[in-house]
Design a protein around this motif. Sequence first.
Motif, PDB file in Angstrom:
ATOM      1  N   SER A 173       0.809  -1.222   0.000  1.00  0.00           N
ATOM      2  CA  SER A 173       0.000   0.000   0.000  1.00  0.00           C
ATOM      3  C   SER A 173       0.840   1.269   0.000  1.00  0.00           C
ATOM      4  O   SER A 173       0.323   2.359  -0.259  1.00  0.00           O
ATOM      5  CB  SER A 173      -0.925   0.007   1.219  1.00  0.00           C
ATOM      6  N   ASN A 174       2.144   1.151   0.286  1.00  0.00           N
ATOM      7  CA  ASN A 174       3.032   2.319   0.317  1.00  0.00           C
ATOM      8  C   ASN A 174       3.789   2.519  -0.995  1.00  0.00           C
ATOM      9  O   ASN A 174       4.656   3.389  -1.077  1.00  0.00           O
ATOM     10  CB  ASN A 174       4.051   2.190   1.451  1.00  0.00           C
ATOM     11  N   ILE A 175       3.498   1.696  -2.003  1.00  0.00           N
ATOM     12  CA  ILE A 175       4.271   1.714  -3.249  1.00  0.00           C
ATOM     13  C   ILE A 175       3.393   2.190  -4.401  1.00  0.00           C
ATOM     14  O   ILE A 175       2.283   1.688  -4.596  1.00  0.00           O
ATOM     15  CB  ILE A 175       4.818   0.307  -3.576  1.00  0.00           C
ATOM     16  N   ASP A 176       3.904   3.141  -5.160  1.00  0.00           N
ATOM     17  CA  ASP A 176       3.249   3.589  -6.389  1.00  0.00           C
ATOM     18  C   ASP A 176       4.127   3.207  -7.572  1.00  0.00           C
ATOM     19  O   ASP A 176       5.333   3.484  -7.570  1.00  0.00           O
ATOM     20  CB  ASP A 176       3.049   5.106  -6.381  1.00  0.00           C
ATOM     21  N   VAL A 177       3.536   2.567  -8.569  1.00  0.00           N
ATOM     22  CA  VAL A 177       4.259   2.204  -9.794  1.00  0.00           C
ATOM     23  C   VAL A 177       3.928   3.234 -10.865  1.00  0.00           C
ATOM     24  O   VAL A 177       2.786   3.330 -11.315  1.00  0.00           O
ATOM     25  CB  VAL A 177       3.879   0.792 -10.272  1.00  0.00           C
ATOM     26  N   ILE A 178       4.939   4.009 -11.252  1.00  0.00           N
ATOM     27  CA  ILE A 178       4.758   5.054 -12.260  1.00  0.00           C
ATOM     28  C   ILE A 178       5.920   4.943 -13.251  1.00  0.00           C
ATOM     29  O   ILE A 178       7.046   5.345 -12.938  1.00  0.00           O
ATOM     30  CB  ILE A 178       4.733   6.461 -11.630  1.00  0.00           C
ATOM     31  N   PRO A 179       5.695   4.375 -14.428  1.00  0.00           N
ATOM     32  CA  PRO A 179       6.783   4.256 -15.408  1.00  0.00           C
ATOM     33  C   PRO A 179       7.374   5.613 -15.767  1.00  0.00           C
ATOM     34  O   PRO A 179       6.692   6.643 -15.710  1.00  0.00           O
ATOM     35  CB  PRO A 179       6.092   3.621 -16.622  1.00  0.00           C
ATOM     36  N   ILE A 180       8.656   5.604 -16.132  1.00  0.00           N
ATOM     37  CA  ILE A 180       9.304   6.833 -16.583  1.00  0.00           C
ATOM     38  C   ILE A 180       8.648   7.273 -17.884  1.00  0.00           C
ATOM     39  O   ILE A 180       8.572   6.504 -18.849  1.00  0.00           O
ATOM     40  CB  ILE A 180      10.809   6.612 -16.790  1.00  0.00           C
ATOM     41  N   ALA A 181       8.170   8.493 -17.907  1.00  0.00           N
ATOM     42  CA  ALA A 181       7.450   8.982 -19.085  1.00  0.00           C
ATOM     43  C   ALA A 181       8.415   9.255 -20.234  1.00  0.00           C
ATOM     44  O   ALA A 181       9.509   9.784 -20.035  1.00  0.00           O
ATOM     45  CB  ALA A 181       6.678  10.246 -18.740  1.00  0.00           C
ATOM     46  N   THR A 182       8.013   8.874 -21.421  1.00  0.00           N
ATOM     47  CA  THR A 182       8.776   9.135 -22.640  1.00  0.00           C
ATOM     48  C   THR A 182       7.879   9.871 -23.622  1.00  0.00           C
ATOM     49  O   THR A 182       6.687   9.564 -23.731  1.00  0.00           O
ATOM     50  CB  THR A 182       9.257   7.813 -23.273  1.00  0.00           C
ATOM     51  N   ASP A 183       8.458  10.823 -24.326  1.00  0.00           N
ATOM     52  CA  ASP A 183       7.706  11.550 -25.347  1.00  0.00           C
ATOM     53  C   ASP A 183       7.584  10.643 -26.575  1.00  0.00           C
ATOM     54  O   ASP A 183       8.396  10.708 -27.504  1.00  0.00           O
ATOM     55  CB  ASP A 183       8.423  12.856 -25.692  1.00  0.00           C
ATOM     56  N   ILE A 184       6.584   9.781 -26.554  1.00  0.00           N
ATOM     57  CA  ILE A 184       6.417   8.782 -27.609  1.00  0.00           C
ATOM     58  C   ILE A 184       6.280   9.445 -28.977  1.00  0.00           C
ATOM     59  O   ILE A 184       6.839   8.966 -29.976  1.00  0.00           O
ATOM     60  CB  ILE A 184       5.192   7.894 -27.319  1.00  0.00           C
ATOM     61  N   ALA A 185       5.569  10.561 -29.038  1.00  0.00           N
ATOM     62  CA  ALA A 185       5.347  11.227 -30.325  1.00  0.00           C
ATOM     63  C   ALA A 185       6.663  11.660 -30.960  1.00  0.00           C
ATOM     64  O   ALA A 185       6.813  11.638 -32.185  1.00  0.00           O
ATOM     65  CB  ALA A 185       4.432  12.431 -30.134  1.00  0.00           C
ATOM     66  N   ARG A 186       7.631  12.034 -30.135  1.00  0.00           N
ATOM     67  CA  ARG A 186       8.926  12.490 -30.658  1.00  0.00           C
ATOM     68  C   ARG A 186       9.651  11.369 -31.395  1.00  0.00           C
ATOM     69  O   ARG A 186      10.405  11.618 -32.336  1.00  0.00           O
ATOM     70  CB  ARG A 186       9.784  13.009 -29.505  1.00  0.00           C
TER      71      ARG A 186
END
Length: 361
Positions: free
Chosen positions: A158-171
């Motif tokens: 419950s203390n962990i958030d999974v947030i992938p590293i964002a990439t500018d896919i459109a670029r």
Amino acid sequence: MRLLSISLDRAILDPTSAAARRQALTYAGFEAVIVVVAPGIAQDVDLASGIRAKTFGGTSKFGAFMQAWAHLRTAEPCDVVTAQEPVFTGMLALRVARRLRCALHVQDHSGLFGRRAFGWRERVLRPVATFVLRKADRIRTVSQRGKRGLIAIGIPESNIDVIPIATDIARFSSVDQSPTLSNQLLCISRLEPEKGIGVLLSAFARLHKTHPEASLVIVGDGSQRMTLEKLARSFHVGDAVLFAGKADDVRPYLSRAALYVQPSYFEGWGMAVIEAAASGLPIVMTDVGCAGEVIKDGESGLVVPPGNAQALAAALERVYADAPLRNMLAAGARRAVKELPTPEDAAVAIRASLAAARRSV
């Protein structure tokens, strides 16, 4: 929210960099001070309204940390202290959070847990990271693999958030390339032991025996460059391997490749893999980072065990020699990365993670 962030990423100090833009987007609406521990640099930068980056350079990493701690001992009150990683900045953040009696938020992008330690340095640092993470009010990791590793050391789910590293896919999705017309393999990586480039050279040497027209381009630099260049010559593929050095823009290399290969022993996520997939390249990678979540074996790439040159060579042979398979995996990779959060989505999720940390104290 008043936020204090502690980071090692000196790219934040360049307001035009992707790192600086991510910070400005993520912390929009906050009163944020980003302390960058960067030996040899001393400058302050305003990234956006209310968001300021401060550096503590010193002449060495130790000196930079001592300067940062001297400043942080008198830091203004804040709601959350967040650390870029759980060891060096994590220890600083823990001490500051205790002094200010505020929430501690820690990022774990390394994938350090849930696998064997790689080398003596990780064996020494892992207990420190474990100590800091167990004290954190909230932890952000980038993958389900990372989450499983954190749970294995006793962190409540419950203390962990999974947030992938964002990439500018459109670029990268606009990269113009045709992998069926190329004989070039591409790897974008630092030249360090954990990246497995020696294993890649061994695997490529096997491929080159049956496909002498094939070439390998390695974009990146590091402490092992001379050793790896010598290793390529010892495998008799020195003329077929180009060590291209660092590149600010990797898209020209992506546009000329037939496939992308990532041979790492471990990755927290694998941003270069995501960029290659967004560019429409078939992926061959070891079972690390985003493998199994984004790059699924037989669907959006081929996945092999780390450190196994024979398995890597066999996977490269399959993809290189089979144009329909290359096209199928390339299409699957492009579909897979389209499901990832946008930079805006990731910023919203990170702000929610920070808010959850604040509510916990």
